[in-house]
Design a protein around this motif. Structure first.
Motif, mmCIF file in Angstrom:
data_model
loop_
_atom_site.group_PDB
_atom_site.id
_atom_site.type_symbol
_atom_site.label_atom_id
_atom_site.label_comp_id
_atom_site.label_asym_id
_atom_site.label_seq_id
_atom_site.Cartn_x
_atom_site.Cartn_y
_atom_site.Cartn_z
ATOM 1 N N LYS A 138 48.685 45.957 -1.464
ATOM 2 C CA LYS A 138 49.572 45.374 -0.458
ATOM 3 C C LYS A 138 50.634 46.372 -0.027
ATOM 4 C CE LYS A 138 52.433 41.324 0.477
ATOM 5 N NZ LYS A 138 52.955 40.032 -0.056
ATOM 6 N N LYS A 139 51.131 47.164 -0.974
ATOM 7 C CA LYS A 139 52.145 48.174 -0.647
ATOM 8 C C LYS A 139 51.532 49.322 0.151
ATOM 9 C CE LYS A 139 55.528 51.289 -2.835
ATOM 10 N NZ LYS A 139 56.706 50.821 -2.082
ATOM 11 N N ARG A 140 50.320 49.699 -0.217
ATOM 12 C CA ARG A 140 49.679 50.835 0.437
ATOM 13 C C ARG A 140 49.121 50.479 1.814
ATOM 14 N NH1 ARG A 140 45.350 54.921 -2.506
ATOM 15 N NH2 ARG A 140 45.282 56.473 -0.836
ATOM 16 N N LEU B 2 56.497 49.139 -10.563
ATOM 17 C CA LEU B 2 56.541 48.669 -9.178
ATOM 18 C C LEU B 2 55.510 47.579 -8.915
ATOM 19 C CD1 LEU B 2 56.785 52.117 -7.343
ATOM 20 C CD2 LEU B 2 58.673 50.531 -7.823
ATOM 21 N N PHE B 3 54.496 47.487 -9.790
ATOM 22 C CA PHE B 3 53.353 46.643 -9.471
ATOM 23 C C PHE B 3 53.042 45.580 -10.519
ATOM 24 C CE2 PHE B 3 52.378 50.960 -7.729
ATOM 25 C CZ PHE B 3 52.655 50.653 -6.410
ATOM 26 N N GLU C 103 55.674 54.231 -12.322
ATOM 27 C CA GLU C 103 54.945 53.701 -11.166
ATOM 28 C C GLU C 103 54.472 52.281 -11.425
ATOM 29 O OE1 GLU C 103 50.746 54.549 -8.852
ATOM 30 O OE2 GLU C 103 51.837 56.246 -9.704
ATOM 31 N N PRO D 262 49.878 47.460 3.971
ATOM 32 C CA PRO D 262 50.540 46.187 4.279
ATOM 33 C C PRO D 262 49.935 45.459 5.468
ATOM 34 C CG PRO D 262 51.923 48.059 4.934
ATOM 35 C CD PRO D 262 50.810 48.616 4.124
ATOM 36 N N ARG E 174 49.388 44.173 -5.814
ATOM 37 C CA ARG E 174 50.659 44.719 -5.330
ATOM 38 C C ARG E 174 50.494 46.162 -4.857
ATOM 39 N NH1 ARG E 174 54.734 41.313 -6.178
ATOM 40 N NH2 ARG E 174 54.426 39.622 -7.687
ATOM 41 N N PHE E 175 49.637 46.909 -5.540
ATOM 42 C CA PHE E 175 49.371 48.293 -5.127
ATOM 43 C C PHE E 175 48.733 48.326 -3.740
ATOM 44 C CE2 PHE E 175 46.068 51.588 -4.818
ATOM 45 C CZ PHE E 175 46.856 52.736 -4.854
#
Length: 387
Positions: free
Chosen positions: A240-242, A339-340, A336, A244, A237-238
């Protein structure tokens, strides 16, 4: 601008890679290479010697060996008894052709890089100068731990803060990269450990980081072990968010079954087996190294782990407010983390997939929980966990 890791970059390394390819899950026959210690033609076997603390339950006898037809055969007899020490678990590296013992876990042969680390139960500075070594596993509270060491306990560490690297401090951190192989090579060439400029070495490269030390200036290691499923989910998730653009249409199930993903990263790091198939033999090596060379922390219990580290290393609080400072950075990290994590339900199909892909790391994690409990009693007199 840094190159963003694509969905095919192992563990989110900062390198680009080709489009995602589905990885075959069939078994690949790979002999266990004694290149664990970068010694060509050597192999490893395990023997028993004397010791004083116990880590598993009574009457646990585990015999693990590779195929008897393999020229490089790893044999291990792991016996734990209540009240006994795991230092009775020893291994030797020997030359197949001559039978000559090249080094063992407990000897002073410089060919064995594990001699660059002290045993976790040995007294501080018993054999000369020492420097703490934090083996950093991503998404396991490492960001908070680094800030806590710097700002709460005034510990000097190295990290690339600006380009180019230099032997200068930026915001209290020495501007030397210890999170890349190239940076570690430069750190070794500049004798970073012997320079006295740092109190802690932080690296996600176990063997390469260990080589910064030497038998006369050893490292004293610690780490924070995360639950492999949560760690994998959080890292996915980290990234993918950073980044995308590199994860469009890539589900976590696709990611962990592709060439993008490095399975069982902790076992691979400790056993120095970064590619190819893992076996139970590699897991045994990882367990031995963890038990003998590490103060084991659990990322689920960061406060308890940090309290133990302060006791163990004798770190001094800044202005007597080290633990208030520690709680501040942990709170920021927890915010933080939310979020992940927590999206994959325990027992679900995805949970089972991530557990299967990381089956050796799962085994090592549950072993680490036992170590964490036993070290609490034997090293710290804390038979409880302070959350």
């Amino acid at each position: 601008q840094k190159n963003a890791p694509s969905a095919t970059s192992p563990r989110g390394s900062m390198t680009s890679a080709p489009p995602i390819r589905q990885r075959k899950l069939g078994r690949i026959t790979v002999l266990f290479a004694a290149a664990l210690f970068v010694l060509v033609g050597a192999k490893i076997h395990f023997t028993e010697s004397s010791g004083s603390h116990q880590l598993l339950d009574d009457n646990d006898d585990v015999v693990i060996s590779s195929s008897p037809n393999s020229r490089r055969q790893l044999q291990m007899l792991e016996k734990f008894r209540r009240g006994q020490d795991t230092s009775h678990l020893n291994f030797e590296i020997y030359n197949e052709a001559t039978g000559e013992t090249l080094s063992s876990l407990g000897d002073e042969n410089e060919a064995n890089p594990l001699n660059n680390l002290v045993d976790s139960r040995s007294p501080l500075n018993a054999n000369g100068r020492e420097t703490a070594f934090f083996f950093h596993i991503r998404k396991s509270k490492g960001g908070a731990v680094k800030k806590i060491m710097t700002y709460c306990f005034n510990l000097r560490r190295a990290e690339k803060m600006t380009s180019p690297e230099s032997l200068t401090f930026v915001d209290g951190v020495l501007n030397i990269d210890t999170q890349t192989l190239a940076g570690l090579k430069r750190a070794q060439e500049t004798n970073l450990v012997d320079s006295g400029l740092v109190d802690v070495i932080v690296s996600s490269y176990f063997f390469e980081g260990m080589k910064l030390f030497n038998p006369t200036h050893q490292g004293r290691a610690f780490t924070f072990l995360p639950h492999p499923v949560y760690q994998t989910e959080g890292l996915y998730r980290f990234l993918k968010k950073r980044y995308p653009e590199n994860f469009q249409g890539v589900d976590i199930a696709d990611w962990v079954q592709s060439d993008a993903f490095t399975d069982n990263w902790v076992v691979r790091s400790l056993a120095n087996q970064h590619s190819g198939e893992l076996t139970e033999d590699h897991l045994v090596v990882a367990k031995i190294i963890l038990a003998q060379k590490f103060v084991v922390g659990i990322s689920q219990y960061p406060k308890e782990t940090l309290k133990r580290l302060v006791m163990y290393y004798g770190w001094n609080e800044v202005n007597g407010k080290g633990f208030d400072c520690m709680n501040h950075f942990l709170s920021l990290e927890n915010s933080e983390d939310k979020l992940f994590e927590g999206k994959i339900e325990r027992g679900s199909e995805r949970w089972r997939l991530l557990s299967m892909v990381n089956k050796y790391d799962m085994d090592l994690y549950y072993y680490a929980l036992q170590l964490f409990a036993k070290q609490g009693s034997t090293l710290f007199g804390r038979p409880y966990v302070d959350k």
